[in-house]
Design an enzyme around this catalytic site. Structure first.
Site, PDB file in Angstrom:
ATOM      1  CG  ASN A 200      -0.290  -0.017   2.527  1.00  0.00           C
ATOM      2  OD1 ASN A 200       0.748   0.621   2.720  1.00  0.00           O
ATOM      3  ND2 ASN A 200      -0.850  -0.757   3.482  1.00  0.00           N
ATOM      4  CG  LEU A 201       0.901   6.156  -0.775  1.00  0.00           C
ATOM      5  CD1 LEU A 201       1.776   6.055  -2.018  1.00  0.00           C
ATOM      6  CD2 LEU A 201      -0.120   7.282  -0.941  1.00  0.00           C
TER       7      LEU A 201
ATOM      8  CD  GLU B 176       2.211  -2.539   3.429  1.00  0.00           C
ATOM      9  OE1 GLU B 176       1.875  -3.333   4.331  1.00  0.00           O
ATOM     10  OE2 GLU B 176       1.903  -2.707   2.229  1.00  0.00           O
TER      11      GLU B 176
ATOM     12  CG  ASP C  96      -5.619 -10.333   3.544  1.00  0.00           C
ATOM     13  OD1 ASP C  96      -4.397 -10.157   3.368  1.00  0.00           O
ATOM     14  OD2 ASP C  96      -6.140 -10.448   4.660  1.00  0.00           O
TER      15      ASP C  96
END
Length: 477
Positions: A195-196, A198, A264
């Site tokens: 995600n952004l 991370e 997920d």
């Protein structure tokens, strides 16, 4: 536009990673505890759901694909609850039981659709022998189309590099939902899906989309990845691949209740779509639609084929065939997969008249799908003068999209659609008028790709300029 779901029933996917059990306690709250300044929840409902890597497997199985799950658990009630829940939804489990550790469990207490607290019961599995996991992967590689490594930093993927090499050696794509900032661990993976937050934890804060692309491409090169998908919450997703234009997809979420497990869902749909034989671009299209559905649910959730089809159809039909450039590329890729011939033309189409309609109908007869690229208002003004266009871009595109002959309508800002055509590469490029084929914007790119370029005649006596002149004369008269 008709959208066909992937053939999920033929897809086989193995998920390896950190397995956990999510427990939910629900109840009303109407008072504050006299013991401490906290709300008192009167629990009246208890639910248990597979979480972590198990939720990824659930998402794959919910689509009708064949899901196999490998992970580390304890020998306890939580492990048994996990096995039963997963078996009920046709996930084949092959857990490695570790007697010295409990199954990772997360307990959430909720009231009035709000999460009040989360309690974690866990001990990391670091130091556990990874060989049983490797053996299970090796046994499955010949019968799966994708391997998902779901990393929650709980120890199941301590030997992730060996797992990547096993799959790559067998020619099986490896998709990883990463954890932490040490992306060296994932070197050689087919696709990472951070995600952004991370992503920025690794490359630094990105102020613009261009910075995301630049730093993402460097990440791909540094760690020998095949692709990178950055999920950006309300800003959608960005797919980066070496040698290809970035693919930015806007979010499809209508309402956001809970983002638990959304990552997920994304990687599960990606893997199932790839394993079904679809392209990575198509996989991202379906994953983006699925994410828009799942964040509208409370808790870790899955998406059914019907929900996915409805989400995709709703997006594809918006604006009577009017699409963004990114959506068009996905639609064209899907059409080519079905063996359809794609025809493309372009123009201003300011005041639609009989000549336009006849021309577009003739162009449509030359293939299975017709794309109409339309000059933006600024582009039209540069080409036709300050008095044009008469009709703004949005209205021109809606009218074109309503024609039976037209499948997709897209706009471009430049004076010519050369860049757009080079990105789409239609099987047949058509232009009306007295052009020579070599004079048509995009003709060189289409020919270089093995396509055709054709000039069609407009219907005599029909032109937007003549219509405007007549209107002006009538007003004077």
């Amino acid at each position: 536009m008709k959208v066909t779901l992937p053939e999920f029933e033929r897809a086989g996917v193995m998920v390896v990673g950190d397995v956990m059990l999510d427990r939910y306690w629900y109840g009303p709250t109407s008072r504050i505890s006299p013991e401490a300044p906290v709300p008192v929840v009167k629990v009246n409902t208890i639910e248990e759901r597979p979480g972590g890597a198990a939720n990824v497997a659930m998402n794959i199985a919910s689509l009708g694909a064949n899901a196999r799950l490998v992970g580390l658990t304890g020998i306890d009630d939580a492990a048994r609850a996990l096995s039963k829940s997963l078996a009920d939804v046709n996930v084949k489990c092959d857990f490695v039981s570790v007697p010295t550790h409990p199954t990772i469990t997360k307990l959430r207490v909720l009231s009035r659709n709000q999460q009040l607290i989360r309690l974690d019961f866990e001990e990391g599995f670091e130091g556990v022998d990874p060989q049983p996991l490797h053996e299970r992967i090796n046994q499955a590689l010949s019968s799966i189309g994708a391997l998902v490594l779901s990393d929650y930093a709980k120890g199941a993927l301590a030997s992730v590099q060996q797992m990547i090499q096993l799959a790559r050696k067998a020619g099986v794509p490896v998709l990883i939902d990463p954890k932490g900032t040490d992306f060296e661990r994932y070197r050689g993976a087919t696709l990472l899906t951070p995600n952004l937050s991370e992503f920025e934890a690794v490359v630094g804060k990105c102020k613009t989309e261009e910075e995301i692309v630049e730093r993402g491409m460097k990440l791909i090169a540094d760690y020998e990845l095949s692709a990178l998908l950055v999920t950006r919450s309300e800003q959608g997703m960005s797919l980066l691949q070496p040698g290809k234009e970035p693919l930015h997809m806007p979010t499809q979420a209508q309402e956001v209740y809970d983002v638990t497990g959304a990552g997920d869902t994304v990687i599960g749909v990606l893997a199932a779509t790839l394993a079904a034989g679809n392209s990575l671009e198509e996989a991202c299209f379906f994953a983006n639609a699925a994410a828009g559905v799942v964040v509208g649910k409370l808790g870790t959730s899955t998406v059914s084929p019907i929900e996915l089809e409805n989400a995709v159809r709703g997006r594809a039909d918006t604006g009577f065939g009017v699409m963004t450039e990114e959506e068009l590329k996905l639609a064209v890729a899907a059409a080519r997969k079905r063996g359809e011939k794609v025809v493309m033309t372009n123009g201003v189409f300011d005041i639609l008249h009989a000549g336009h309609v006849s021309y577009l109908a003739n162009a449509r007869k030359l293939g299975d799908r017709l794309i109409v690229a339309v000059n933006s208002d600024a582009s039209t003004k540069r080409l036709k003068g300050d008095s044009r266009p008469v009709n703004p871009l949005e209205q021109r595109m809606i009218v074109l999209g309503a024609l039976e002959a037209v499948d997709w309508v897209v706009s471009f800002e430049e004076d010519t659609p050369q860049r757009l055509i080079a990105g789409i590469l239609p099987d047949l490029l058509v232009k009306g008028g007295d052009y020579k084929p070599e004079e048509i914007a995009g003709s060189k790119e289409v020919w270089a790709n093995g396509g055709e370029v054709l000039v069609l005649n407009f219907e005599d006596g029909c032109s937007t300029t003549n219509i405007i002149k007549k209107i002006q004369q009538d007003k004077k008269g």
